[in-house]
Design a protein around this motif. Structure first.
Motif, PDB file in Angstrom:
ATOM      1  N   UNK A  29       1.921 -16.102 -10.632  1.00 20.17           N
ATOM      2  CA  UNK A  29       1.294 -14.800 -10.794  1.00 20.17           C
ATOM      3  C   UNK A  29       2.246 -13.673 -10.406  1.00 20.17           C
ATOM      4  N   UNK A  30       1.773 -12.721  -9.653  1.00 22.05           N
ATOM      5  CA  UNK A  30       2.549 -11.519  -9.357  1.00 22.05           C
ATOM      6  C   UNK A  30       3.801 -11.802  -8.529  1.00 22.05           C
ATOM      7  N   UNK A  31       3.841 -12.915  -7.841  1.00 22.59           N
ATOM      8  CA  UNK A  31       5.006 -13.274  -7.053  1.00 22.59           C
ATOM      9  C   UNK A  31       6.263 -13.470  -7.876  1.00 22.59           C
ATOM     10  N   UNK A  32       6.117 -13.725  -9.163  1.00 20.38           N
ATOM     11  CA  UNK A  32       7.278 -13.926 -10.025  1.00 20.38           C
ATOM     12  C   UNK A  32       7.824 -12.617 -10.583  1.00 20.38           C
ATOM     13  N   UNK A  33       7.135 -11.536 -10.356  1.00 18.20           N
ATOM     14  CA  UNK A  33       7.583 -10.215 -10.824  1.00 18.20           C
ATOM     15  C   UNK A  33       8.670  -9.669  -9.906  1.00 18.20           C
ATOM     16  N   UNK A  34       9.263  -8.577 -10.316  1.00 12.89           N
ATOM     17  CA  UNK A  34      10.221  -7.889  -9.447  1.00 12.89           C
ATOM     18  C   UNK A  34       9.525  -6.735  -8.737  1.00 12.89           C
ATOM     19  N   UNK A  35      10.190  -6.233  -7.733  1.00 11.10           N
ATOM     20  CA  UNK A  35       9.675  -5.043  -7.052  1.00 11.10           C
ATOM     21  C   UNK A  35       9.561  -3.865  -8.027  1.00 11.10           C
ATOM     22  N   UNK A  36      10.522  -3.771  -8.944  1.00 10.81           N
ATOM     23  CA  UNK A  36      10.474  -2.703  -9.934  1.00 10.81           C
ATOM     24  C   UNK A  36       9.229  -2.788 -10.795  1.00 10.81           C
ATOM     25  N   UNK A  37       8.818  -4.022 -11.134  1.00 13.18           N
ATOM     26  CA  UNK A  37       7.577  -4.209 -11.889  1.00 13.18           C
ATOM     27  C   UNK A  37       6.386  -3.670 -11.099  1.00 13.18           C
ATOM     28  N   UNK A  38       6.366  -3.956  -9.803  1.00 10.29           N
ATOM     29  CA  UNK A  38       5.288  -3.464  -8.944  1.00 10.29           C
ATOM     30  C   UNK A  38       5.250  -1.946  -8.926  1.00 10.29           C
ATOM     31  N   UNK A  39       6.398  -1.324  -8.695  1.00  9.04           N
ATOM     32  CA  UNK A  39       6.471   0.140  -8.600  1.00  9.04           C
ATOM     33  C   UNK A  39       6.013   0.797  -9.905  1.00  9.04           C
ATOM     34  N   UNK A  40       6.310   0.179 -11.033  1.00  7.88           N
ATOM     35  CA  UNK A  40       5.981   0.749 -12.346  1.00  7.88           C
ATOM     36  C   UNK A  40       4.493   0.637 -12.693  1.00  7.88           C
ATOM     37  N   UNK A  41       3.734  -0.123 -11.927  1.00  8.62           N
ATOM     38  CA  UNK A  41       2.318  -0.323 -12.225  1.00  8.62           C
ATOM     39  C   UNK A  41       1.491   0.926 -11.929  1.00  8.62           C
ATOM     40  N   UNK A  42       0.365   1.015 -12.599  1.00  4.22           N
ATOM     41  CA  UNK A  42      -0.628   2.042 -12.282  1.00  4.22           C
ATOM     42  C   UNK A  42      -1.222   1.719 -10.915  1.00  4.22           C
ATOM     43  N   UNK A  43      -1.993   2.633 -10.380  1.00  6.12           N
ATOM     44  CA  UNK A  43      -2.652   2.386  -9.090  1.00  6.12           C
ATOM     45  C   UNK A  43      -3.527   1.131  -9.171  1.00  6.12           C
ATOM     46  N   UNK A  44      -4.223   0.949 -10.281  1.00  2.00           N
ATOM     47  CA  UNK A  44      -5.063  -0.228 -10.456  1.00  2.00           C
ATOM     48  C   UNK A  44      -4.212  -1.499 -10.517  1.00  2.00           C
ATOM     49  N   UNK A  45      -3.087  -1.437 -11.206  1.00  2.82           N
ATOM     50  CA  UNK A  45      -2.181  -2.577 -11.263  1.00  2.82           C
ATOM     51  C   UNK A  45      -1.622  -2.925  -9.897  1.00  2.82           C
ATOM     52  N   UNK A  46      -1.282  -1.910  -9.111  1.00  4.65           N
ATOM     53  CA  UNK A  46      -0.764  -2.159  -7.764  1.00  4.65           C
ATOM     54  C   UNK A  46      -1.822  -2.805  -6.879  1.00  4.65           C
ATOM     55  N   UNK A  47      -3.078  -2.511  -7.134  1.00  9.39           N
ATOM     56  CA  UNK A  47      -4.155  -3.162  -6.370  1.00  9.39           C
ATOM     57  C   UNK A  47      -4.195  -4.665  -6.651  1.00  9.39           C
ATOM     58  N   UNK A  48      -3.864  -5.055  -7.864  1.00 13.93           N
ATOM     59  CA  UNK A  48      -3.807  -6.477  -8.199  1.00 13.93           C
ATOM     60  C   UNK A  48      -2.675  -7.150  -7.418  1.00 13.93           C
ATOM     61  N   UNK A  49      -1.526  -6.491  -7.344  1.00 11.60           N
ATOM     62  CA  UNK A  49      -0.413  -7.007  -6.547  1.00 11.60           C
ATOM     63  C   UNK A  49      -0.813  -7.092  -5.072  1.00 11.60           C
ATOM     64  N   UNK A  50      -1.560  -6.098  -4.613  1.00 11.76           N
ATOM     65  CA  UNK A  50      -1.995  -6.082  -3.219  1.00 11.76           C
ATOM     66  C   UNK A  50      -2.917  -7.269  -2.928  1.00 11.76           C
TER      67      UNK A  50
END
Length: 108
Positions: A29-50
């Protein structure tokens, strides 16, 4: 057997550094993404990472035998999110799982 395998995978991820964990265990899941992917997410997307982050920290805490097993005792979603945004803004190419490992050490 089904319970042992996930625990073994988490143990491998906790017992080695996060960069090695990607090679030595199946990070999903989100663990395979990069930090840049996280930063580029919308607030809702960042909540999924959280949410993924909270699960990772909880799982690592369950396996940890040291005092670090209490990591996050005074956490808040806002504090984890701010920490991740700050870290990932500077380390945009790092795997997200590495950022979460650093977060856990920071909050220990």
């Amino acid at each position: 057997m089904r319970r042992i395998l996930p625990v073994a995978l988490i143990l491998m991820a906790v017992s080695v550094n996060e960069a090695d964990a990607i090679e030595g265990a199946r990070i999903i899941s989100f663990g395979t993404s990069t930090c840049g992917d996280f930063v580029a997410q919308s607030a809702q997307g960042q909540q999924m990472y959280l949410s993924w982050t909270a699960g990772y920290v909880s799982g690592a805490n369950m396996l940890d035998q040291s005092d670090a097993r209490l990591t996050g005792a005074s956490w808040s979603p806002a504090s984890f999110l701010l920490w991740l945004k700050n870290y990932c803004s500077v380390h945009d190419l790092d795997p997200f799982v590495k950022a979460v490992g650093e977060l856990r050490r920071s909050f220990a």
